[in-house]
Design a protein around this motif. Structure first.
Motif, mmCIF file in Angstrom:
data_model
loop_
_atom_site.group_PDB
_atom_site.id
_atom_site.type_symbol
_atom_site.label_atom_id
_atom_site.label_comp_id
_atom_site.label_asym_id
_atom_site.label_seq_id
_atom_site.Cartn_x
_atom_site.Cartn_y
_atom_site.Cartn_z
ATOM 1 N N ALA A 44 -1.496 -2.005 -5.374
ATOM 2 C CA ALA A 44 -2.717 -1.857 -4.582
ATOM 3 C C ALA A 44 -3.509 -3.158 -4.526
ATOM 4 O O ALA A 44 -4.046 -3.539 -3.478
ATOM 5 C CB ALA A 44 -3.579 -0.734 -5.170
ATOM 6 N N GLY A 90 0.823 -1.206 0.000
ATOM 7 C CA GLY A 90 0.000 0.000 0.000
ATOM 8 C C GLY A 90 0.856 1.253 0.000
ATOM 9 O O GLY A 90 0.537 2.244 -0.678
ATOM 10 N N GLY A 91 1.961 1.222 0.740
ATOM 11 C CA GLY A 91 2.876 2.360 0.750
ATOM 12 C C GLY A 91 3.509 2.600 -0.601
ATOM 13 O O GLY A 91 3.681 3.752 -1.027
ATOM 14 N N TRP A 92 3.866 1.513 -1.300
ATOM 15 C CA TRP A 92 4.414 1.649 -2.649
ATOM 16 C C TRP A 92 3.375 2.288 -3.571
ATOM 17 O O TRP A 92 3.680 3.205 -4.348
ATOM 18 C CB TRP A 92 4.838 0.291 -3.182
ATOM 19 C CG TRP A 92 5.616 0.324 -4.475
ATOM 20 C CD1 TRP A 92 5.380 1.119 -5.562
ATOM 21 C CD2 TRP A 92 6.773 -0.459 -4.802
ATOM 22 N NE1 TRP A 92 6.287 0.870 -6.552
ATOM 23 C CE2 TRP A 92 7.161 -0.081 -6.122
ATOM 24 C CE3 TRP A 92 7.489 -1.440 -4.133
ATOM 25 C CZ2 TRP A 92 8.247 -0.670 -6.758
ATOM 26 C CZ3 TRP A 92 8.581 -2.014 -4.784
ATOM 27 C CH2 TRP A 92 8.950 -1.644 -6.072
ATOM 28 N N ALA A 93 2.120 1.797 -3.503
ATOM 29 C CA ALA A 93 1.071 2.344 -4.365
ATOM 30 C C ALA A 93 0.834 3.829 -4.093
ATOM 31 O O ALA A 93 0.515 4.601 -5.006
ATOM 32 C CB ALA A 93 -0.227 1.552 -4.163
ATOM 33 N N ALA A 94 0.993 4.245 -2.826
ATOM 34 C CA ALA A 94 0.744 5.638 -2.460
ATOM 35 C C ALA A 94 1.932 6.544 -2.735
ATOM 36 O O ALA A 94 1.815 7.774 -2.616
ATOM 37 C CB ALA A 94 0.380 5.715 -0.980
ATOM 38 N N GLY A 128 3.391 7.347 -5.474
ATOM 39 C CA GLY A 128 3.355 8.093 -6.721
ATOM 40 C C GLY A 128 3.777 7.263 -7.916
ATOM 41 O O GLY A 128 4.197 6.112 -7.783
ATOM 42 N N ARG A 137 1.262 1.037 -9.845
ATOM 43 C CA ARG A 137 0.548 1.404 -8.619
ATOM 44 C C ARG A 137 -0.708 0.551 -8.434
ATOM 45 O O ARG A 137 -1.004 0.100 -7.327
ATOM 46 C CB ARG A 137 0.170 2.883 -8.654
ATOM 47 C CG ARG A 137 1.365 3.826 -8.576
ATOM 48 C CD ARG A 137 0.935 5.270 -8.696
ATOM 49 N NE ARG A 137 0.174 5.692 -7.518
ATOM 50 C CZ ARG A 137 -0.471 6.844 -7.435
ATOM 51 N NH1 ARG A 137 -0.483 7.674 -8.475
ATOM 52 N NH2 ARG A 137 -1.125 7.162 -6.333
#
Length: 469
Positions: free
Chosen positions: A440, A354-358, A360, A436
């Motif tokens: 997610a 989730g951090g990777w998807a957020a 950017g 992304r």
């Protein structure tokens, strides 16, 4: 049920305090998983040197994974019927010999045939590996630590494969991608023969070959369809045909199981909340982890311009955490039981993706280190408990079958994660957007696995957490 010992079956089991059985089993398992990923950076060079067509190059990679996925349940059933040590040793011998065939292959066709045989050997190794660890380490604490290290081997082999493959291809040549299996295989055979007791055999159990053929067809066709979906798209006729035929084979398998006197997957095993739910958890976390490794590798090489060696180094944060997490979870499970560890691991991995998807569409690499560490740590942290859950829910006579079921669902999870990740990268408006969305979806799979673990992983601590034989 009546049991008969195989030759030497009255030997005492290997001591839970000895690391030798663990090293032997993990060596065999490492070869199997390494050969899934180490080949990826070598196939372009192999294709040029052996004048292979594009289809031939694809089969050098996919022939191995298809046979591995398709024959896992057959390998588990053979282990229960003939003895897990015997089948494990047979698998290691076949794998080692076929690796030599791959290394000295004079043509692409010969290499493809050797890779198919190598996949068959792998399908005999994997189910027996967990069953042998359960046999060698009867004490719950030692068994959990062994399962944890076994699980970390998969993450380490999968993530270091591109790095090792790139190093070998760029220095001593692609044939060493296979030659490195020879000393490992010989050492595995010697250690297993010397330090692992013979396994019991279920003499009353017959192999239901029509059911085995149906499940081989179902799993192999589905894996092939998923592999092609990443290249062709989900609406391609070949992909839809593969999925449709896989469903038909699965229906035939279910129909046969209802009629069989000795079913390949006894209904009481599938009705077990711990075993059935644990198998689904394995599918979900492999979907998330291997989808991340695949899409991250493409991002590092295609968009950021990393070499194969640099990509392996870039993925190292995820690899480094798997070993640490497996050791820690093996120690903690004696106090907490398996459920808290599986839930915590899945939530941490979900947080990482989730951090990777957020982060950017084009985050700087340093921002991705923590997400990769969280995903690697969380997956390995949860694998110990889910493996203990699966193996604890199965009767000893079906330990090989339970291990095979768990690893089959994990293999399908890996194939689905890679296929979906490839499709998203190819079809999204931008490469970064596809990446992304893939991350997610992987995070969502981890969250579902965490919720499922609360329902199916038994509560309790110590011996209670691993009861249910």
């Amino acid at each position: 049920m009546a049991f008969a010992e195989s030759a030497g079956g009255d030997e005492p089991p290997a001591s839970g305090g000895s690391l030798v059985p663990l090293l032997a089993v993990c060596a065999g398992y490492f070869m199997v998983i390494l050969d899934v990923t180490v080949i990826n950076v070598a196939v372009p060079v192999i294709g040029r040197e052996l004048s292979a067509s594009l289809t031939g190059i694809q089969w050098i990679t996919d022939g191995y994974t298809l046979v591995l996925a398709g024959f896992l349940l057959t390998g588990g059933a053979l282990g229960d019927r003939l003895g897990n040590r015997r089948i494990f040793l047979t698998g290691v011998a076949v794998f080692t010999a076929s690796s030599a065939g791959c290394a000295f292959a004079p043509s692409a066709l010969f290499l493809i045939a050797a890779r198919v045989v190598e996949g068959l050997g792998a399908a005999l190794i994997v189910p027996g590996s967990l069953a042998l660890l359960q046999q060698a380490y009867p004490a719950p604490g030692a068994r959990s630590r062994a399962f944890g290290l076994w699980g970390s081997v998969a993450g380490i082999a999968a993530s270091t494969g591109p790095l090792l493959g790139g190093l070998l291809v760029s220095t001593v040549g692609w044939r060493w991608v296979f030659l490195i299996n020879l000393p490992v295989g010989v050492a595995c055979l010697a250690l297993t023969l010397r330090h692992m007791a013979s396994s019991p055999r279920l003499t009353t159990r017959t192999l239901d070959w029509p059911a085995q053929c149906a499940v081989v067809a179902a799993v192999a066709l589905l894996t092939a369809a998923l592999n092609e979906a990443g290249r062709r798209g989900w609406s391609d006729p070949a992909v839809l045909a593969g999925v449709g035929l896989s469903v038909l084979a699965a229906v035939a398998f279910v129909a046969r199981e209802r009629l069989a006197g000795a079913p390949a997957l006894p209904p009481n095993l599938l009705r077990s909340r711990a075993l059935g739910g644990g198998a689904v958890i394995g599918l979900l976390f492999n979907f998330g982890f291997y989808g991340m490794v695949f899409t991250a590798s493409l991002d590092f090489q295609h968009r950021r311009g990393f070499s194969a060696l640099a990509t392996g180094v870039a993925l190292f944060p995820a690899v480094a955490m798997t070993m640490f997490a497996s050791v820690l979870s093996g120690r903690l499970t004696r106090r907490t039981g398996d459920r808290p560890l599986v839930i915590t691991g899945m939530l941490l991995a979900a947080l990482g993706l989730g951090g990777w998807a957020a982060a950017g569409d084009a985050p700087a690499y340093p921002l991705l280190v923590a997400p990769m560490m969280a995903a690697g740590f969380g997956t390995s942290f949860a694998l110990t408990g889910s493996t203990s859950t699966i193996m604890g829910a199965a009767p000893p006579a079906y330990s090989g079958t339970a291990s095979a079921l768990f690893n089959t669902t994990r293999q399908l999870g890996s194939a689905t994660g890679v296929a979906l990740g490839g499709t998203l990268l190819a079809t999204a408006a931008t490469y970064g957007a596809g990446l992304r969305v893939s991350m997610a979806i992987g995070a969502l799979a981890y969250l579902i696995a965490a919720g499922l673990a609360g329902w199916c992983v038994p509560p309790g601590t110590g011996h209670e957490a691993r009861g249910g034989h």
